[in-house]
Design an enzyme around this catalytic site. Structure first.
Site, PDB file in Angstrom:
ATOM      1  N   ASP A 119       0.811  -1.223   0.000  1.00  0.00           N
ATOM      2  CA  ASP A 119       0.000   0.000   0.000  1.00  0.00           C
ATOM      3  C   ASP A 119       0.842   1.270   0.000  1.00  0.00           C
ATOM      4  OD1 ASP A 119       0.985   0.021   2.554  1.00  0.00           O
ATOM      5  OD2 ASP A 119      -0.950  -0.258   3.552  1.00  0.00           O
ATOM      6  N   ARG A 153      22.668   0.809  -2.068  1.00  0.00           N
ATOM      7  CA  ARG A 153      22.655  -0.481  -1.375  1.00  0.00           C
ATOM      8  C   ARG A 153      23.373  -1.518  -2.217  1.00  0.00           C
ATOM      9  NH1 ARG A 153      17.133  -0.063   1.148  1.00  0.00           N
ATOM     10  NH2 ARG A 153      16.505   2.068   0.713  1.00  0.00           N
ATOM     11  N   ASP A 183      19.311  -5.765   0.109  1.00  0.00           N
ATOM     12  CA  ASP A 183      18.759  -4.423  -0.141  1.00  0.00           C
ATOM     13  C   ASP A 183      18.809  -3.574   1.119  1.00  0.00           C
ATOM     14  OD1 ASP A 183      16.713  -6.483   0.542  1.00  0.00           O
ATOM     15  OD2 ASP A 183      15.426  -4.739   0.764  1.00  0.00           O
TER      16      ASP A 183
HETATM   17  P1  AMP Z   1      11.878  -3.653   3.846  1.00  0.00           P
HETATM   18  O1  AMP Z   1      11.457  -4.960   4.441  1.00  0.00           O
HETATM   19  O2  AMP Z   1      11.245  -2.450   4.520  1.00  0.00           O
HETATM   20  O3  AMP Z   1      13.337  -3.518   3.668  1.00  0.00           O
HETATM   21  O4  AMP Z   1      11.222  -3.635   2.381  1.00  0.00           O
HETATM   22  C1  AMP Z   1      11.482  -4.589   1.387  1.00  0.00           C
HETATM   23  C2  AMP Z   1      10.803  -4.170   0.101  1.00  0.00           C
HETATM   24  O5  AMP Z   1       9.384  -4.144   0.270  1.00  0.00           O
HETATM   25  C3  AMP Z   1      11.175  -2.803  -0.402  1.00  0.00           C
HETATM   26  O6  AMP Z   1      11.191  -2.836  -1.790  1.00  0.00           O
HETATM   27  C4  AMP Z   1      10.062  -1.925   0.121  1.00  0.00           C
HETATM   28  O7  AMP Z   1       9.907  -0.756  -0.638  1.00  0.00           O
HETATM   29  C5  AMP Z   1       8.875  -2.858  -0.028  1.00  0.00           C
HETATM   30  N1  AMP Z   1       7.782  -2.540   0.911  1.00  0.00           N
HETATM   31  C6  AMP Z   1       7.760  -2.758   2.247  1.00  0.00           C
HETATM   32  N2  AMP Z   1       6.593  -2.349   2.770  1.00  0.00           N
HETATM   33  C7  AMP Z   1       5.848  -1.863   1.744  1.00  0.00           C
HETATM   34  C8  AMP Z   1       4.538  -1.293   1.627  1.00  0.00           C
HETATM   35  N3  AMP Z   1       3.735  -1.139   2.686  1.00  0.00           N
HETATM   36  N4  AMP Z   1       4.119  -0.919   0.397  1.00  0.00           N
HETATM   37  C9  AMP Z   1       4.903  -1.066  -0.688  1.00  0.00           C
HETATM   38  N5  AMP Z   1       6.131  -1.592  -0.647  1.00  0.00           N
HETATM   39  C10 AMP Z   1       6.616  -1.984   0.552  1.00  0.00           C
HETATM   40 MG    MG Z   2      14.605  -2.289   2.987  1.00  0.00          MG
END
Ligand code: AMP
Ligand code: MG
Length: 492
Positions: A124, A183, A252
Site C-alpha cells: 500500500d 545499497r 537491499d
Molecule cells: P523492507 O522490508 O522495509 O526492507 O522492504 C522490502 C521491500 O518491500 C522494499 O522494496 C520496500 O519498498 C517494499 N515494501 C515494504 N513495505 C511496503 C509497503 N507497505 N508498500 C509497498 N512496498 C513496501
Molecule cells: Mg529495505
C-alpha cells in the site's frame, strides 16, 4: 512554499538518470508533526523553526515537495532471506533530495511511508505510527551509541487509518537522513540485467560519494569492494559490541556507505545468547545475533559478483580470484574491528595475544547464564578496581565469572592507565542505557494511544547512553520476568 532552508543539490537525480523513477508523494488528509529532530535539522543547515510546523509536516509526509526537491523512487533488487528478487525498489519511500550539511557532507533526505510508487508491487506504500517511531528511537539510539546509521529527522502523522494485520492503525511517515541510499541491492539491480555500463556509472558514483580517495585509480572497483568490506566489517563489529540484532540483513538493506539502514524487526539483546532472533519470520535464525558477521560476508560476496565485469573485463577467472580474495578477507577485517572494540570494553589499551581468548571466555560465561550483556559490561568498570559484587550479582551462578575475573584482573595489571582513567574510558564505551525491548514497546503503546510522554522520555535517556543519571535506574534494568519472549514483525 518557502524553501525552509533547503539548499538541495540532487546528484543522484542529476547523474544517475535511469536508476530511478521521478515520483511524487501521496496527498494525505491531515499531516501533523509528531516529532522533529531540531539538532539534526541544524546540522543539515535547515530552518528548524520553520519546519517544526504544519508546513514542515506537509513536506515530510511527502504531501508537498519543497522548492528544489526532485523526489524519486530508487530502483534496487536484493536477496531476501537468501532468495533473489530482481526488482524491489522504493515501494513506499522517496528520496526527496540531497543537501550538503554544515560539515560539508552530502546527506540524503528520504521519506518512508509516502505512498505507492511503481515499485510497490502488492503493497500500500504506507507506514504506520508504531514502526515509524520505533525506527526513530532505535536509529537515534544507535547514533548516540556511536554506530554509523541513518537518522530520524521527523516523524509525521498523516491523518489516515492504514489497515494492518491487527486492524486499522494511524498512518505515519518517517523522514530520515542517510549519507546515501546506495545499497548492495542497487548494484544487483543492474547486474541482474547485464547492464555493465550502468554498473560502471553506479560504481563511479559510489566511489566519488563515499570513497573519493579511489577516484581515478585503475583498480578502483576492486578498491571499492575492499573499502565496502572494511566499512561493513567495522559496522557489524559495532552492532555485535552493543548487542544489536538487525533482523533483516537482506542485501537491499546493506548500504555501500557502511551505515545501518532500514530498522524493521531489529532489537537489542538482553541476555547474551548468539542464537537470539526476534523477527517473527526468521524461523531458521538466518539473521540471528551471532550469525550477523557471516551474513555480512555472504552479502559482500553478492556485491562482489556484481563487480566482476568491472574488476577485470578481459579475464573473468582473474576477476573471480581477486574479488574472492577480498571477500575472504572479511573475517579478519571483522575480527580486528571487533577485538579492538572489545579491548576498549574490557579496559585494555595494550594488545596481547591472549586478549581474544579472554574476551570470548567472558562471553562463554555470559552465555551459559543468559546474563544481561549490557549490564555485565557496564559493571566491569567497577570490577576493574576490585569492586566485583555488582558483576557477580548479575550472574545467577557466579562460579564461571569467579574464574574469569582474576584472569582479567591479572591482564589489567600489565596495563599502564590509572584506575580512574580506566573507569572513565570503560564507561565511555559500555552503555548504561540501550533501547530495551520492553521500554520501546511501552513507549510505542502509549504513543499509539496518543500519549507521547514515554516516547519523548526514552529518546532523552537514549541520547546520552553512557552517562548514568539518578532517577533513570529503571531504564538500565533488563526486561521484567513477565515480559516473555520478544517478537518483532517485518513489513509493518
Ligand atoms: P523492507 O522490508 O522495509 O526492507 O522492504 C522490502 C521491500 O518491500 C522494499 O522494496 C520496500 O519498498 C517494499 N515494501 C515494504 N513495505 C511496503 C509497503 N507497505 N508498500 C509497498 N512496498 C513496501
Ligand atoms: Mg529495505
Amino acid at each position: 512554499m518557502s524553501t525552509a532552508g533547503f539548499q538541495f543539490d540532487n546528484s543522484y537525480a542529476r547523474e544517475l538518470e535511469g536508476f530511478y523513477v521521478p515520483w511524487k508523494g501521496a496527498e494525505v488528509p491531515a499531516p501533523r508533526m509528531i516529532r522533529f529532530n531540531e539538532p539534526l535539522a541544524d546540522e543539515l543547515g535547515l530552518d528548524g523553526a520553520a519546519l517544526d510546523s504544519d508546513a514542515g509536516a506537509a513536506i515530510f509526509a511527502g504531501h508537498k515537495a519543497p522548492d528544489g526537491a526532485e523526489p524519486l523512487a530508487m530502483a534496487y533488487a536484493g536477496h531476501q532471506f537468501g532468495g533473489f528478487s530482481p526488482q524491489l525498489g522504493d515501494g513506499r519511500a522517496l528520496l526527496l533530495g540531497e543537501v550538503i550539511d554544515i560539515n560539508g557532507q552530502r546527506r540524503d533526505i528520504h521519506l518512508k511511508g509516502s505512498g505507492r510508487t511503481p515499485f510497490s508491487r502488492g503493497g500500500d506504500g504506507k507506514a504506520v505510527l508504531g514502526p515509524v517511531l520505533r525506527e526513530y528511537i532505535i536509529g537515534e539510539a544507535m547514533h548516540a551509541l556511536g554506530v554509523p546509521t541513518t537518522r530520524a529527522l521527523a516523524a509525521v502523522a498523516t491523518g489516515e487509518q492504514i489497515m494492518r494485520q491487527d486492524g486499522p492503525e494511524p498512518g505515519a511517515v518517517l523522514a530520515r537522513v542517510a549519507s546515501s541510499h546506495l545499497r548492495v541491492g542497487t548494484f544487483q539491480f543492474f547486474a541482474a540485467r547485464g547492464e555493465t555500463e550502468r554498473l560502471r556509472q553506479l560504481a563511479d558514483y559510489a566511489i566519488a560519494r563515499h570513497y573519493p580517495e579511489l577516484s581515478g585509480q585503475r583498480d578502483r572497483y576492486l578498491g571499492l569492494l575492499k573499502a565496502v568490506r572494511d566499512r561493513q566489517a567495522a559496522l557489524i563489529a559495532k552492532w555485535m559490541l552493543v548487542g544489536f540484532v538487525h533482523g533483516v540483513m537482506n542485501t537491499d538493506n546493506m548500504t555501500i556507505s557502511g551505515e545501518t539502514i532500514d530498522y524493521g524487526p531489529c532489537a537489542f539483546i538482553d541476555g547474551y545468547d548468539p542464537a537470539t532472533v526476534f523477527s517473527s519470520i526468521d524461523q531458521h535464525g538466518r539473521y540471528a545475533y551471532g550469525n550477523q558477521p557471516k551474513i555480512a560476508q555472504w552479502n559482500l560476496a553478492r556485491l562482489a559478483e556484481t563487480l566482476l565485469d568491472l574488476i577485470n573485463p578481459d579475464d573473468s577467472d582473474e576477476a573471480v580470484r581477486q574479488a574472492g580474495e577480498v571477500v575472504n578477507g572479511f573475517p579478519l577485517a571483522y575480527e580486528r574491528a571487533w577485538l579492538s572494540g572489545m579491548r576498549a570494553k574490557l579496559g585494555l589499551v595494550g594488545e596481547e595475544a591472549g586478549d581474544m581468548d579472554l574476551a570470548t571466555g567472558l562471553l562463554a560465561v555470559l552465555e551459559t547464564q543468559n546474563a544481561d550483556y549490557t549490564r555485565v559490561f557496564r559493571s566491569l568498570s567497577a570490577a576493574a578496581s576490585g569492586e566485583v559484587e555488582a558483576t557477580r550479582s548479575l550472574l545467577a551462578n557466579p562460579a564461571g565469572v569467579d574464574v574469569w575475573l582474576p584472569l582479567w584482573q591479572a591482564r589489567l595489571q600489565r596495563e599502564t592507565a590509572a584506575a580512574e582513567e580506566r573507569r572513565a574510558q570503560m564507561n565511555r564505551v559500555n552503555p548504561v542505557y540501550v533501547p530495551r525491548n520492553h521500554m520501546v514497546e511501552a513507549a510505542l503503546a502509549s504513543a499509539t494511544k496518543g500519549d507521547l510522554g514515554p516516547f519523548e522520555r526514552l529518546l532523552e535517556v537514549l541520547a546520552d547512553p553512557f552517562t548514568e543519571r539518578p532517577g533513570l535506574e529503571v531504564f538500565a534494568l533488563g526486561a521484567p520476568s513477565d515480559f516473555g519472549p520478544y517478537t518483532t514483525y517485518c513489513g509493518t
